[in-house]
Design a protein around this motif. Structure first.
Motif, PDB file in Angstrom:
ATOM      1  N   ASP A 132     -11.488  59.742 -29.023  1.00 54.56           N
ATOM      2  CA  ASP A 132     -11.329  61.064 -29.648  1.00 54.56           C
ATOM      3  C   ASP A 132     -10.755  60.932 -31.059  1.00 54.56           C
ATOM      4  N   GLN A 133     -10.704  62.071 -31.755  1.00 55.31           N
ATOM      5  CA  GLN A 133     -10.112  62.103 -33.097  1.00 55.31           C
ATOM      6  C   GLN A 133      -8.760  62.825 -33.043  1.00 55.31           C
TER       7      GLN A 133
ATOM      8  N   ARG B  89      -5.844  64.806 -35.117  1.00 60.37           N
ATOM      9  CA  ARG B  89      -5.520  65.501 -36.375  1.00 60.37           C
ATOM     10  C   ARG B  89      -4.172  66.169 -36.200  1.00 60.37           C
TER      11      ARG B  89
ATOM     12  N   ARG C 169      -9.679  53.608 -40.253  1.00 60.23           N
ATOM     13  CA  ARG C 169      -9.759  54.768 -39.344  1.00 60.23           C
ATOM     14  C   ARG C 169      -8.679  55.801 -39.610  1.00 60.23           C
TER      15      ARG C 169
ATOM     16  N   MET D  36      -5.012  61.910 -39.941  1.00 60.09           N
ATOM     17  CA  MET D  36      -6.212  61.861 -39.103  1.00 60.09           C
ATOM     18  C   MET D  36      -6.473  60.420 -38.689  1.00 60.09           C
TER      19      MET D  36
ATOM     20  N   HIS E  93      -9.455  58.399 -36.634  1.00 59.35           N
ATOM     21  CA  HIS E  93     -10.787  58.505 -36.034  1.00 59.35           C
ATOM     22  C   HIS E  93     -10.932  57.483 -34.918  1.00 59.35           C
ATOM     23  N   GLY E  94     -11.527  57.906 -33.825  1.00 56.67           N
ATOM     24  CA  GLY E  94     -11.788  56.992 -32.699  1.00 56.67           C
ATOM     25  C   GLY E  94     -10.531  56.320 -32.192  1.00 56.67           C
ATOM     26  N   VAL E  95      -9.583  57.122 -31.679  1.00 58.21           N
ATOM     27  CA  VAL E  95      -8.303  56.543 -31.241  1.00 58.21           C
ATOM     28  C   VAL E  95      -8.525  55.551 -30.103  1.00 58.21           C
TER      29      VAL E  95
ATOM     30  N   ASP F   1      -3.304  52.833 -30.818  1.00 52.58           N
ATOM     31  CA  ASP F   1      -2.791  53.948 -31.628  1.00 52.58           C
ATOM     32  C   ASP F   1      -1.686  54.729 -30.919  1.00 52.58           C
TER      33      ASP F   1
END
Length: 200
Positions: A78-79, A81, A108, A117, A119-121, A125
């Motif tokens: 997922d992303q 934010r 990322r 942000m 991207h692609g956790v 992370d």
């Protein structure tokens, strides 16, 4: 002769809380707020003439949170934010930490104006994140935890029924609801043969 003195806020009204002391020679503004900033004019007049003095009042403030972070749980892939917003004068700048270590932009990871942000956790992370908002008068912190879920598909609570009996000609619904992270792709087979969509 002793002059009469008057005060006014140029381009605005005097703050309602403002007080005049010492025969109006002193303008006092208690509990100064941002909206009190501006140009003030003191005018002194007597029978011989008048004189005017203008002074600029600048108001600076410690950073104050408008929007903080919330703990977040995401599926792998997922992303993320996150946005933290603070007011203050001068306008605060933002910095991010992950597990107490400064976070920097990477392939990322994007950071701009208090927005983070990713991207692609993935599992790497996950951790505790902090957003710092600071100006020359101080620094404030907001913290949140990112949890990243990653698990193979299982059917703990949504086992398919082994036998379904229906009357010929009626509709049957067979549900496949696995628990998985990230969201799995689902395929169907009848016996050993892949099932294809048709009118029915």
């Amino acid at each position: 002769p002793v002059p009469t003195i008057s005060w006014r806020k140029v381009n605005g009204h005097n703050p309602s809380k403002a007080r005049l002391r010492k025969s109006q020679a002193v303008l006092e503004i208690p509990n100064v707020q941002l909206e009190d900033a501006g140009m003030y004019e003191c005018k002194a007049e007597n029978s011989r003439g008048r004189n005017v003095f203008r002074g600029q009042l600048q108001v600076y403030t410690y950073p104050h949170w408008v929007e903080k972070l919330n703990d977040t749980q995401l599926d792998s892939g997922d992303q993320l934010r996150w946005e933290c917003k603070a007011t203050g004068k001068p306008r605060p700048t933002y910095h991010w930490l992950k597990n107490g270590v400064p976070l920097w932009p990477q392939s990322r990871i994007e950071m701009a104006n208090g927005v983070l942000m990713i991207h692609g956790v993935n599992i790497s992370d996950a951790g505790m994140y902090q957003c710092l908002a600071e100006n020359k008068y101080g620094t404030i912190y907001a913290s949140a935890e990112l949890k990243v879920l990653a698990s193979a598909p299982t059917f703990p609570q949504n086992q398919m029924r082994k036998t379904i009996i229906v009357t010929k000609g009626q509709e049957v619904v067979i549900e496949c609801k696995p628990q998985a992270s990230p969201k799995p792709t689902i395929t169907w087979k009848k016996g050993d043969k892949p099932l294809r969509e048709s009118k029915r």
